[in-house]
Enzyme design. Structure first.
Site, short mmCIF file in Angstrom:
data_model
loop_
_atom_site.label_atom_id
_atom_site.label_comp_id
_atom_site.label_asym_id
_atom_site.label_seq_id
_atom_site.Cartn_x
_atom_site.Cartn_y
_atom_site.Cartn_z
N LYS A 53 20.03 -1.35 -4.48
CA LYS A 53 19.85 -2.31 -3.37
C LYS A 53 21.05 -3.27 -3.29
O LYS A 53 21.57 -3.54 -2.22
CB LYS A 53 18.54 -3.09 -3.57
CG LYS A 53 17.30 -2.22 -3.33
CD LYS A 53 15.99 -2.90 -3.74
CE LYS A 53 14.85 -1.88 -3.63
NZ LYS A 53 13.54 -2.40 -4.04
N GLN A 97 10.78 -7.14 -7.16
CA GLN A 97 10.73 -5.72 -7.54
C GLN A 97 9.45 -5.41 -8.31
O GLN A 97 9.10 -6.13 -9.25
CB GLN A 97 11.98 -5.37 -8.36
CG GLN A 97 12.13 -3.90 -8.68
CD GLN A 97 12.37 -3.03 -7.44
OE1 GLN A 97 12.95 -3.48 -6.45
NE2 GLN A 97 11.89 -1.80 -7.47
N ASP A 120 10.03 -6.85 2.26
CA ASP A 120 9.31 -5.66 1.76
C ASP A 120 8.06 -5.40 2.59
O ASP A 120 7.48 -4.31 2.51
CB ASP A 120 8.87 -5.90 0.31
CG ASP A 120 9.66 -5.09 -0.68
OD1 ASP A 120 10.22 -4.05 -0.29
OD2 ASP A 120 9.70 -5.49 -1.86
N1 GUN Z 1 9.00 -0.59 -6.51
C1 GUN Z 1 9.04 0.66 -6.05
N2 GUN Z 1 9.31 0.66 -4.73
C2 GUN Z 1 9.44 -0.64 -4.37
C3 GUN Z 1 9.75 -1.28 -3.15
O1 GUN Z 1 9.93 -0.68 -2.08
N3 GUN Z 1 9.82 -2.64 -3.21
C4 GUN Z 1 9.59 -3.32 -4.33
N4 GUN Z 1 9.65 -4.64 -4.27
N5 GUN Z 1 9.32 -2.76 -5.48
C5 GUN Z 1 9.25 -1.42 -5.49
#
Ligand code: GUN
Length: 282
Positions: A53, A97, A120
């Site tokens: 990211k 996350q 998200d």
């Molecule tokens: N863990 C696995 N996929 C995601 C996601 O799309 N966002 C977040 N915040 N954590 C994750």
């Protein structure tokens, strides 16, 4: 006949290029779009996701800050960190996350994120907006699936879409997006009876179960579009929820893992972050 393999890398590359142009336009107007990522602990997969990211933000000209908290951080410390990001006017998007270490209350943390910074789309306000057909942030993976279907000109209206998986992150929002696009939607899960028979009725089959090679060729209607959202580690390799070799003989379209939906997720995160920045600018 062999399926057309849907190339998430090239579709995502185009979307990331658009994001970069939009970020530049915002910067020229004096706004630096800024994503803050909160990473708690040492989960190996999470470290990789967060690094990806960060790299994608950097390439697109979006500022990113990663706030690392130790594995043993308290709920209060994590919540204070999120509150500080909510109040920080330089931050447009906040992402915590997941998964969090077991001792932390995930739902309570997600509830605390400012819904207008919730890139998200996990806050109940945004899932409610999606459910009600209102504008809001949509979770990146299902949004990426919709963009992938569009990119390949796969018709959705009136089609039978079967989603295997009912998570808040993928399955449920995926079903809502397909419904909003006028598909007839069936959601299957681990307790579904006759799952293979239902899956075989799908024009669009989305696999988000988290079980390696769960969807086999006998579960797929000839010519169907099969979207593999799974990311499973098997003997050091990444494999999806779909048995790629078998299903590619039957499906009309199929996303690979890696190189499919995963690439789209990050492109959607960039798009959501830019939306958050633009919304603030209004
Ligand atoms: N863990 C696995 N996929 C995601 C996601 O799309 N966002 C977040 N915040 N954590 C994750």
């Amino acid at each position: 006949m062999a399926a057309i393999i849907m190339d998430g890398r090239s579709v995502a590359a185009r979307l990331k290029e658009t994001a970069a142009q939009e970020a530049l336009a915002l910067a020229q107007n004096g706004m630096m779009p800024h994503l803050a990522v909160v990473l708690v602990g040492e989960n190996a997969a999470s470290q990789v996701y967060v690094r990806n990211k960060e790299n994608a933000c950097k390439k697109a000209g979006i500022r990113s800050t990663v706030l690392r908290l130790p594995e043993n951080c308290t709920q209060a410390e994590l919540e204070d960190a999120v509150r500080a990001l909510n109040e920080d006017a330089s931050v447009h998007g906040i992402l915590v996350q997941l998964p969090l270490p077991d001792h932390l209350d995930e739902a309570a943390v997600l509830r605390l994120i400012d819904p207008d910074k919730d890139v998200d789309g996990f806050h109940a306000m945004n899932s409610g907006r999606l459910m009600n057909g209102q504008r809001g942030f949509v979770p990146c993976t299902p949004l990426g699936v919709m963009r992938m279907l569009e990119a390949y000109g796969i018709p959705v209206r009136g089609k039978h879409a079967v989603v295997i998986g009912r998570s808040n992150i993928v399955g449920k929002p995926m079903a809502m997006l397909l419904l909003a696009a006028d598909a007839t939607v069936t959601i299957c899960h681990s307790k579904t009876e006759n799952l293979a028979q239902i899956a075989r009725q799908a024009d669009i089959l989305v696999a988000a179960v988290g079980r390696p090679r769960f969807v086999t060729a006998d579960m797929v209607k000839p010519g169907a579009t099969v979207i593999d959202v799974g990311i499973n580690r098997v003997d050091g390799a990444i494999v999806g929820d779909v048995d790629f070799d078998g299903v590619s003989e039957i499906a009309g379209y199929l996303t690979p893992v890696p190189g499919g939906v995963g690439q789209m997720t990050i492109a959607m995160l960039l798009a959501n972050t830019l939306d958050a920045a633009r919304n603030r600018g209004q």
